[in-house]
Write a protein that holds these residues in place. Structure first.
Motif, PDB file in Angstrom:
ATOM      1  N   GLN A 146      31.533  42.016  39.934  1.00 14.49           N
ATOM      2  CA  GLN A 146      32.782  42.666  40.313  1.00 14.49           C
ATOM      3  C   GLN A 146      33.604  42.974  39.058  1.00 14.49           C
ATOM      4  N   GLY A 169      38.865  41.814  43.343  1.00  8.57           N
ATOM      5  CA  GLY A 169      39.219  41.409  44.695  1.00  8.57           C
ATOM      6  C   GLY A 169      40.511  40.611  44.723  1.00  8.57           C
ATOM      7  N   ASP A 170      41.084  40.536  45.893  1.00 12.96           N
ATOM      8  CA  ASP A 170      42.371  39.869  46.051  1.00 12.96           C
ATOM      9  C   ASP A 170      42.331  38.396  45.668  1.00 12.96           C
TER      10      ASP A 170
END
Length: 138
Positions: A35, A50-51
Motif C-alpha cells: 500500500q 488506508g485510514d
C-alpha cells in the motif's frame, strides 16, 4: 502529590510510546502489503495506506499537542511548589482521558465519544492551570 504528578507524566509518556509502536506496526504492514513504498515515507504521503495508518499517525501527532500544556503545567507545579491534591487529581484525569481518547481513536473511532473525552481532557488541563494560578496569586 509530587509523586502522583510525576507518575501521571510517566503514564502519558508511556501512552505516547505505545501509540508510536502501533503507528509503526501499521505503517510496516502497509508497506509489506504494497500500500506504501519507501518514497511515500520521504514526504509522509500516506494517502494510499488506508485510514487505519492515517488514524494512527494522527493519534501519535496528537500526543504532542494538548499534552504539551499538560507537561508544562505539571513541571511548573512541581517547580513552584504548587503540586496540590487538586492539581494531582486533574493530572490523573487528563491522562485517563488521553488513554480513552487513544483507545477510541485507534479502535472504533466514534467521533462524538472521542470529542467528548478530548473535551474533558482539555478542560482538566485548563482547570489544572487555574488551580496553580489561584494557589500562586490568591
Amino acid at each position: 502529590m509530587e509523586k502522583i504528578i510525576i507518575l501521571a507524566m510517566f503514564v502519558q509518556v508511556t501512552l505516547s510510546l505505545a501509540v508510536m509502536i502501533i503507528m509503526g506496526r501499521r505503517r510496516f504492514a502497509a508497506a509489506k502489503n504494497k500500500q506504501l513504498n519507501l518514497n511515500d515515507f520521504a514526504t509522509m504521503r500516506l494517502d494510499n495506506a488506508g485510514d487505519h495508518v492515517r488514524v494512527a499517525d494522527r493519534n501519535f501527532t496528537n500526543q504532542f499537542e494538548i499534552p504539551v500544556l499538560f507537561y508544562t503545567g505539571c513541571l511548573l507545579a512541581l517547580q513552584l511548589n504548587s503540586a496540590s491534591v487538586v492539581v494531582a487529581i486533574l493530572a490523573c484525569v487528563f491522562v485517563i482521558t488521553r488513554i480513552l481518547h487513544s483507545i477510541i481513536h485507534l479502535g472504533s473511532n466514534n467521533v462524538r465519544a472521542r470529542f467528548n473525552v478530548f473535551l474533558i481532557g482539555c478542560v482538566s488541563v485548563f482547570v489544572m492551570w487555574l488551580a496553580m494560578i489561584w494557589r500562586l496569586f490568591i
